[in-house]
Design a protein around this motif. Structure first.
Motif, PDB file in Angstrom:
ATOM      1  N   THR A  38     -44.764  41.735 -17.544  1.00  3.49           N
ATOM      2  CA  THR A  38     -45.053  43.029 -18.175  1.00  3.49           C
ATOM      3  C   THR A  38     -43.933  43.418 -19.127  1.00  3.49           C
ATOM      4  O   THR A  38     -43.222  44.399 -18.918  1.00  3.49           O
ATOM      5  CB  THR A  38     -45.255  44.130 -17.107  1.00  3.49           C
ATOM      6  OG1 THR A  38     -44.101  44.155 -16.249  1.00  3.49           O
ATOM      7  CG2 THR A  38     -46.491  43.879 -16.285  1.00  3.49           C
ATOM      8  N   ASN A  39     -43.773  42.622 -20.188  1.00  5.96           N
ATOM      9  CA  ASN A  39     -42.803  42.976 -21.217  1.00  5.96           C
ATOM     10  C   ASN A  39     -43.374  42.628 -22.582  1.00  5.96           C
ATOM     11  O   ASN A  39     -44.535  42.222 -22.694  1.00  5.96           O
ATOM     12  CB  ASN A  39     -41.443  42.293 -20.966  1.00  5.96           C
ATOM     13  CG  ASN A  39     -41.543  40.779 -20.964  1.00  5.96           C
ATOM     14  OD1 ASN A  39     -42.214  40.189 -21.811  1.00  5.96           O
ATOM     15  ND2 ASN A  39     -40.882  40.143 -20.012  1.00  5.96           N
ATOM     16  N   HIS A  40     -42.565  42.765 -23.610  1.00  5.11           N
ATOM     17  CA  HIS A  40     -43.051  42.643 -24.976  1.00  5.11           C
ATOM     18  C   HIS A  40     -43.511  41.238 -25.349  1.00  5.11           C
ATOM     19  O   HIS A  40     -44.123  41.050 -26.408  1.00  5.11           O
ATOM     20  CB  HIS A  40     -41.950  43.086 -25.948  1.00  5.11           C
ATOM     21  CG  HIS A  40     -40.762  42.179 -25.958  1.00  5.11           C
ATOM     22  ND1 HIS A  40     -39.766  42.258 -25.012  1.00  5.11           N
ATOM     23  CD2 HIS A  40     -40.420  41.149 -26.770  1.00  5.11           C
ATOM     24  CE1 HIS A  40     -38.863  41.333 -25.253  1.00  5.11           C
ATOM     25  NE2 HIS A  40     -39.229  40.648 -26.320  1.00  5.11           N
ATOM     26  N   THR A  41     -43.260  40.250 -24.496  1.00  6.05           N
ATOM     27  CA  THR A  41     -43.679  38.884 -24.828  1.00  6.05           C
ATOM     28  C   THR A  41     -45.160  38.637 -24.546  1.00  6.05           C
ATOM     29  O   THR A  41     -45.728  37.649 -25.020  1.00  6.05           O
ATOM     30  CB  THR A  41     -42.860  37.857 -24.036  1.00  6.05           C
ATOM     31  OG1 THR A  41     -43.138  38.012 -22.624  1.00  6.05           O
ATOM     32  CG2 THR A  41     -41.375  38.031 -24.281  1.00  6.05           C
ATOM     33  N   VAL A  54     -55.287  41.786 -24.481  1.00  3.95           N
ATOM     34  CA  VAL A  54     -54.396  41.957 -23.334  1.00  3.95           C
ATOM     35  C   VAL A  54     -54.754  43.278 -22.669  1.00  3.95           C
ATOM     36  O   VAL A  54     -54.798  44.321 -23.325  1.00  3.95           O
ATOM     37  CB  VAL A  54     -52.914  42.000 -23.758  1.00  3.95           C
ATOM     38  CG1 VAL A  54     -52.035  42.374 -22.569  1.00  3.95           C
ATOM     39  CG2 VAL A  54     -52.480  40.665 -24.328  1.00  3.95           C
ATOM     40  N   MET A  55     -55.047  43.223 -21.374  1.00  5.96           N
ATOM     41  CA  MET A  55     -55.321  44.442 -20.625  1.00  5.96           C
ATOM     42  C   MET A  55     -54.107  44.779 -19.771  1.00  5.96           C
ATOM     43  O   MET A  55     -53.741  44.011 -18.883  1.00  5.96           O
ATOM     44  CB  MET A  55     -56.550  44.283 -19.721  1.00  5.96           C
ATOM     45  CG  MET A  55     -56.881  45.561 -18.947  1.00  5.96           C
ATOM     46  SD  MET A  55     -57.849  45.274 -17.433  1.00  5.96           S
ATOM     47  CE  MET A  55     -59.302  44.469 -18.069  1.00  5.96           C
ATOM     48  N   VAL A  56     -53.482  45.904 -20.038  1.00  8.35           N
ATOM     49  CA  VAL A  56     -52.373  46.364 -19.202  1.00  8.35           C
ATOM     50  C   VAL A  56     -52.960  47.125 -18.023  1.00  8.35           C
ATOM     51  O   VAL A  56     -53.664  48.123 -18.201  1.00  8.35           O
ATOM     52  CB  VAL A  56     -51.409  47.257 -19.999  1.00  8.35           C
ATOM     53  CG1 VAL A  56     -50.269  47.734 -19.093  1.00  8.35           C
ATOM     54  CG2 VAL A  56     -50.839  46.499 -21.197  1.00  8.35           C
ATOM     55  N   ASP A  57     -52.697  46.630 -16.831  1.00  7.32           N
ATOM     56  CA  ASP A  57     -53.266  47.236 -15.629  1.00  7.32           C
ATOM     57  C   ASP A  57     -52.314  48.289 -15.067  1.00  7.32           C
ATOM     58  O   ASP A  57     -51.284  47.964 -14.484  1.00  7.32           O
ATOM     59  CB  ASP A  57     -53.533  46.154 -14.579  1.00  7.32           C
ATOM     60  CG  ASP A  57     -54.196  46.727 -13.338  1.00  7.32           C
ATOM     61  OD1 ASP A  57     -54.760  47.828 -13.420  1.00  7.32           O
ATOM     62  OD2 ASP A  57     -54.142  46.058 -12.289  1.00  7.32           O
ATOM     63  N   MET A  58     -52.690  49.547 -15.227  1.00  4.49           N
ATOM     64  CA  MET A  58     -51.885  50.635 -14.681  1.00  4.49           C
ATOM     65  C   MET A  58     -52.521  51.227 -13.428  1.00  4.49           C
ATOM     66  O   MET A  58     -51.982  52.169 -12.854  1.00  4.49           O
ATOM     67  CB  MET A  58     -51.684  51.720 -15.745  1.00  4.49           C
ATOM     68  CG  MET A  58     -50.911  51.227 -16.962  1.00  4.49           C
ATOM     69  SD  MET A  58     -50.720  52.470 -18.248  1.00  4.49           S
ATOM     70  CE  MET A  58     -49.618  53.615 -17.449  1.00  4.49           C
ATOM     71  N   GLU A  59     -53.665  50.651 -13.029  1.00  3.07           N
ATOM     72  CA  GLU A  59     -54.308  51.120 -11.796  1.00  3.07           C
ATOM     73  C   GLU A  59     -53.709  50.433 -10.575  1.00  3.07           C
ATOM     74  O   GLU A  59     -53.411  51.072  -9.568  1.00  3.07           O
ATOM     75  CB  GLU A  59     -55.815  50.861 -11.836  1.00  3.07           C
ATOM     76  CG  GLU A  59     -56.518  51.368 -10.577  1.00  3.07           C
ATOM     77  CD  GLU A  59     -57.962  50.923 -10.448  1.00  3.07           C
ATOM     78  OE1 GLU A  59     -58.679  51.507  -9.618  1.00  3.07           O
ATOM     79  OE2 GLU A  59     -58.369  49.975 -11.153  1.00  3.07           O
ATOM     80  N   HIS A  60     -53.539  49.111 -10.657  1.00  3.14           N
ATOM     81  CA  HIS A  60     -53.068  48.344  -9.509  1.00  3.14           C
ATOM     82  C   HIS A  60     -51.696  47.724  -9.768  1.00  3.14           C
ATOM     83  O   HIS A  60     -51.419  46.596  -9.353  1.00  3.14           O
ATOM     84  CB  HIS A  60     -54.069  47.249  -9.159  1.00  3.14           C
ATOM     85  CG  HIS A  60     -55.370  47.761  -8.633  1.00  3.14           C
ATOM     86  ND1 HIS A  60     -55.468  48.496  -7.473  1.00  3.14           N
ATOM     87  CD2 HIS A  60     -56.638  47.651  -9.118  1.00  3.14           C
ATOM     88  CE1 HIS A  60     -56.729  48.813  -7.246  1.00  3.14           C
ATOM     89  NE2 HIS A  60     -57.459  48.322  -8.236  1.00  3.14           N
ATOM     90  N   THR A  67     -43.337  51.076 -20.740  1.00  5.15           N
ATOM     91  CA  THR A  67     -43.479  49.618 -20.696  1.00  5.15           C
ATOM     92  C   THR A  67     -44.795  49.189 -21.324  1.00  5.15           C
ATOM     93  O   THR A  67     -44.851  48.216 -22.093  1.00  5.15           O
ATOM     94  CB  THR A  67     -43.414  49.113 -19.247  1.00  5.15           C
ATOM     95  OG1 THR A  67     -42.122  49.413 -18.709  1.00  5.15           O
ATOM     96  CG2 THR A  67     -43.657  47.616 -19.166  1.00  5.15           C
ATOM     97  N   ALA A  68     -45.860  49.920 -20.998  1.00  3.02           N
ATOM     98  CA  ALA A  68     -47.181  49.599 -21.550  1.00  3.02           C
ATOM     99  C   ALA A  68     -47.171  49.666 -23.071  1.00  3.02           C
ATOM    100  O   ALA A  68     -47.758  48.805 -23.751  1.00  3.02           O
ATOM    101  CB  ALA A  68     -48.229  50.550 -20.993  1.00  3.02           C
ATOM    102  N   ALA A  69     -46.496  50.662 -23.630  1.00  2.00           N
ATOM    103  CA  ALA A  69     -46.449  50.808 -25.086  1.00  2.00           C
ATOM    104  C   ALA A  69     -45.792  49.602 -25.748  1.00  2.00           C
ATOM    105  O   ALA A  69     -46.184  49.191 -26.843  1.00  2.00           O
ATOM    106  CB  ALA A  69     -45.707  52.089 -25.465  1.00  2.00           C
ATOM    107  N   GLY A  70     -44.782  49.009 -25.093  1.00  2.00           N
ATOM    108  CA  GLY A  70     -44.152  47.806 -25.630  1.00  2.00           C
ATOM    109  C   GLY A  70     -45.112  46.626 -25.657  1.00  2.00           C
ATOM    110  O   GLY A  70     -45.124  45.835 -26.606  1.00  2.00           O
TER     111      GLY A  70
END
Length: 281
Positions: A38-41, A54-60, A67-70
């Motif tokens: 979970t980083n900018h790479t 890319v799906m950033v999972d903020m539920e689980h 971090t998500a914005a990066g």
């Protein structure tokens, strides 16, 4: 009403939503869910691998908005579409995630039309919703874009995706899809199986019957230029189920496959470790 000049400025500035374009071309759209790395790479890794989003999972996960914005930024610049699964249908999650650069918001456990309207309220600008106008949005490359045009173009490019995860949601799927501003459905297959009383049995015929029912509802909603597509969640280890769902869908609307990242990384590392450990004869 935005002028043609202002619309041209907004359309020239916005990042293309390659995920949405892939769907409208009738192809399978793929996404990787960022939970292990979970980083900018992540954006460039996903692009290199050939994913569309890319799906950033903020539920689980414990990933926060900063971090998500990066990750959103890295995805945009790598040419893949940043999506986010928020933990709840509030403005503090939906609007801020979109302000941070996501081009699609996935909201879990949308069971009724009322809940779907709340999602649209925070995800879409007027006249579809009540999202607060923000300048310098990442999806417009941080450029200054006339608000009257940015709102319209952002609405067209931003996907509102409601998760269908319960029998209640399936029973209300036509009413959910009748909400203007809902663009897609994403089936949470594990939770759906639990709600159907077949926990863990993802190859059960009830799964195929329920997906077919959801697809038929999406087909009924796909009128007057609107096209509602369906995503499959929780099936990354069930290729036979995925293949059957896609190929038996008479409406050809089940077109989005999402996979979590950590099983892929784990398998790749296991393969690498096995190869290295076996080098000594």
């Amino acid at each position: 009403m935005a002028s043609n000049k202002d619309l041209a400025i907004a359309k020239a500035a916005i990042f293309p939503n390659t995920f949405k374009t892939t769907l409208h071309e009738g192809k399978i759209a793929t996404s990787i869910m960022a939970r292990a790395v979970t980083n900018h790479t992540v954006g460039q890794i996903a692009a290199n691998a050939g994913f569309h989003a890319v799906m950033v999972d903020m539920e689980h996960s414990v990933v926060g908005l900063e971090t998500a914005a990066g990750i959103f930024a890295s995805a945009l610049n790598a040419g893949v579409t940043p999506l986010v699964r928020v933990p709840a249908a509030g403005s503090e999650w939906i609007s801020r995630s979109l302000d941070g650069g996501a081009m699609g918001v996935i909201v879990p456990h949308v069971n009724t039309a009322e809940e779907a309207r709340a999602v649209v309220k925070y995800a879409k600008f007027s006249p579809l919703g009540e999202r607060s106008i923000s300048g310098g949005m990442p999806i417009f490359r941080l450029r200054s874009v006339p608000n009257v045009a940015s709102s319209q173009v952002a609405n067209e490019s931003t996907l509102v995706i409601c998760m269908i995860e319960t029998v209640e949601a399936v029973n209300n799927v036509d009413e959910i899809l009748a909400v203007e501003g809902v663009d897609m459905l994403h089936v949470g297959t594990n939770d759906l199986a639990d709600s159907l009383g077949i926990t863990g049995d993802l190859g059960n015929e009830k799964i195929f019957e329920t997906y077919a029912r959801i697809s038929d509802a999406a087909a009924r909603a796909s009128v007057n230029g609107r096209k509602v597509y369906i995503g499959m969640g929780g099936l990354q280890n069930q290729p036979e189920v995925v293949s059957r769902l896609v190929n038996e869908d008479k409406n050809k609307l089940i077109r989005w496959i999402s996979t979590a990242d950590f099983p892929l990384y784990t398998q790749a590392l296991e393969d690498c470790a096995t190869t290295m450990n076996n080098m000594l004869k």
